[in-house]
Design an enzyme around this catalytic site. Sequence first.
Site, PDB file in Angstrom:
ATOM      1  N   ASP A  93       0.861  -1.187   0.000  1.00  0.00           N
ATOM      2  CA  ASP A  93       0.000   0.000   0.000  1.00  0.00           C
ATOM      3  C   ASP A  93       0.893   1.231   0.000  1.00  0.00           C
ATOM      4  O   ASP A  93       2.072   1.167   0.372  1.00  0.00           O
ATOM      5  CB  ASP A  93      -0.910  -0.019   1.242  1.00  0.00           C
ATOM      6  CG  ASP A  93      -2.021   1.022   1.199  1.00  0.00           C
ATOM      7  OD1 ASP A  93      -2.269   1.598   0.115  1.00  0.00           O
ATOM      8  OD2 ASP A  93      -2.629   1.272   2.261  1.00  0.00           O
ATOM      9  N   PHE A 150      -4.840   4.545   0.376  1.00  0.00           N
ATOM     10  CA  PHE A 150      -5.903   3.624  -0.050  1.00  0.00           C
ATOM     11  C   PHE A 150      -5.598   2.927  -1.374  1.00  0.00           C
ATOM     12  O   PHE A 150      -6.432   2.874  -2.269  1.00  0.00           O
ATOM     13  CB  PHE A 150      -7.258   4.346  -0.110  1.00  0.00           C
ATOM     14  CG  PHE A 150      -7.446   5.361   0.977  1.00  0.00           C
ATOM     15  CD1 PHE A 150      -7.228   5.028   2.305  1.00  0.00           C
ATOM     16  CD2 PHE A 150      -7.812   6.667   0.684  1.00  0.00           C
ATOM     17  CE1 PHE A 150      -7.379   5.971   3.323  1.00  0.00           C
ATOM     18  CE2 PHE A 150      -7.966   7.614   1.687  1.00  0.00           C
ATOM     19  CZ  PHE A 150      -7.746   7.270   3.007  1.00  0.00           C
ATOM     20  N   HIS A 151      -4.396   2.351  -1.452  1.00  0.00           N
ATOM     21  CA  HIS A 151      -3.981   1.622  -2.649  1.00  0.00           C
ATOM     22  C   HIS A 151      -3.558   0.189  -2.316  1.00  0.00           C
ATOM     23  O   HIS A 151      -2.488  -0.253  -2.735  1.00  0.00           O
ATOM     24  CB  HIS A 151      -2.823   2.351  -3.343  1.00  0.00           C
ATOM     25  CG  HIS A 151      -3.154   3.722  -3.826  1.00  0.00           C
ATOM     26  ND1 HIS A 151      -2.194   4.656  -4.140  1.00  0.00           N
ATOM     27  CD2 HIS A 151      -4.349   4.321  -4.069  1.00  0.00           C
ATOM     28  CE1 HIS A 151      -2.782   5.772  -4.542  1.00  0.00           C
ATOM     29  NE2 HIS A 151      -4.088   5.597  -4.497  1.00  0.00           N
ATOM     30  N   PRO A 152      -4.360  -0.571  -1.568  1.00  0.00           N
ATOM     31  CA  PRO A 152      -3.945  -1.940  -1.225  1.00  0.00           C
ATOM     32  C   PRO A 152      -3.912  -2.831  -2.460  1.00  0.00           C
ATOM     33  O   PRO A 152      -4.785  -2.748  -3.325  1.00  0.00           O
ATOM     34  CB  PRO A 152      -5.010  -2.397  -0.227  1.00  0.00           C
ATOM     35  CG  PRO A 152      -6.230  -1.625  -0.619  1.00  0.00           C
ATOM     36  CD  PRO A 152      -5.714  -0.281  -1.060  1.00  0.00           C
TER      37      PRO A 152
END
Length: 545
Positions: free
Chosen positions: A302, A482-484
Amino acid sequence: MSGWLGESILTEWDVIIVGAGSAGCVLAGRLAEAGQGSILVIEAGPRDLSPWVHLPIGYGKTFYHRRINWMYRTTPQAELGGREIYQPRGKVVGGSSAINAMVYARGQAEDFDEWKRLGNPGWGWAEVLAAYKRMEDHALGASLWHGAGGPLHVENVAAEVHPLTPLFVRAAGEAGLRFNPDLNGATSEGAGFYQITTRGGRRESAARAFLHPARRRERVKLETGMQVTRILFDGRRAVGVEAQRGGETLRFGARREVVLSGGAFNSPQLLQLSGIGPAELLKQHGITPLLDQPAVGRNLQDHLCYDHVYRSKRPSLNDALLSWPARIGMAANYLLRRRGPLSLSVNQGGGFYRTKPELTRPDMQLYFSPLSYERAEPGVRALMKPDPFPGFSLSVSPCRPLSRGHVAIRSPDPLVAPEIAPNYLSEPEDLRILLEGARFLHRLAATPTLSAVIDAAIRPGPEAVNDAANVAAIRANAYSVFHPCGTCRMGPDASDAVVDATLRVHGIERLRVVDASIFPTIPSGNINAPAMMVGERASELMAAG
């Protein structure tokens, strides 16, 4: 169909797609367009009917909206002061493309060439760029770098941004970053204005661009408010799914394939619930392993973000959003022309730069937002109720963090959220790079252009004058952007990868994963565009057989 399933199957479809998110919507739309049989899409959330989904600035409402947002939280993060980090995920048709900040960033060419070098043919920059161009209806028109006439509209908002945003771009030049008029062009390096996924002033989610046109042609069936609880198998061959809605258990058969598009948290969760994952974890929860696959849920990656917030001497978007006359004017402008602040993202300016000159490509992303909401309730982005003074924020986010985490079921109950443990900053290099970013933000704020605009430093404040103070501020304030991704990573070796280069699950027939969980390594930038690209590439792979 296996005899043991008998007549308990409600309906049969050629392809079942679990999750109407960024990749799932693209895949469904493209398969339908190609005439690839009957397609069932199952989404746990509701239809995308909320006006906050379609109004771009509605991001502030959907950010903490339990009905359309999974609102996950991580485990306490040791390197971030034991804080649990918020992880919003779209629980609505369109998935996270329906609730995100809409920045369209495709990643760097080297990101995808690395995927190819890791043993994934067909995923180098040449193939990926071709997929992007097929998807795009870009405001800049067709070129070597962009497509036109595709389903997904990408807007150039340079002429619409708040007056503070060009000042940020000028200041970035004073700090050593060249102006880049197209952050998705020949290079992402430099500072400029972010392109966003809107069309005619409305959010262009993956559902609006790909899924809904397919549904209008009656080639796709969409079921909403239905949570898939497990994959059905005949031996090691996927033959359907089981789902729940309103207390009722339903089963659907798949003649050709089952595709998981639940994202970096829910796809590994569903695999584990279905008996595919680390055997010891499954046994711990009373699940009989179908396939001992330790890579399922591992490799979680992330992007962390870190902000500096300032009080401004000039009006910011705060002033417009707090003034009733200005609100009325913005609403009229939006209703009549679909333009103005209500049609834009909060992330209006930004870019990419190298923290050390000897690097061959940018390793840091930069954001500028012409508003602030420091007085909002923690965890809520109250964009329509910002701070009662003019303010703005500068942010940095390292492009390629080294820290890795995991996703693991906590219970055999599918309705229990999985354990999400990103292990932020567990690799010391990640903290070093973020500290370099904090130093750059101080330098940026000290440029002639921004220093003339800044009235006061709000966070971290004037006391952050040395590395120790900056590190303390990072540990206290850094958050997920918020980039898992990466939890069902793609690769040739089943011992450390979940899917192969065709996105088929190693060791299982007729089962693929198509979403950001397949990323071997995290792309350099916002991941919604790469997630949609995975859906585009998957449609080609599935059409090829």
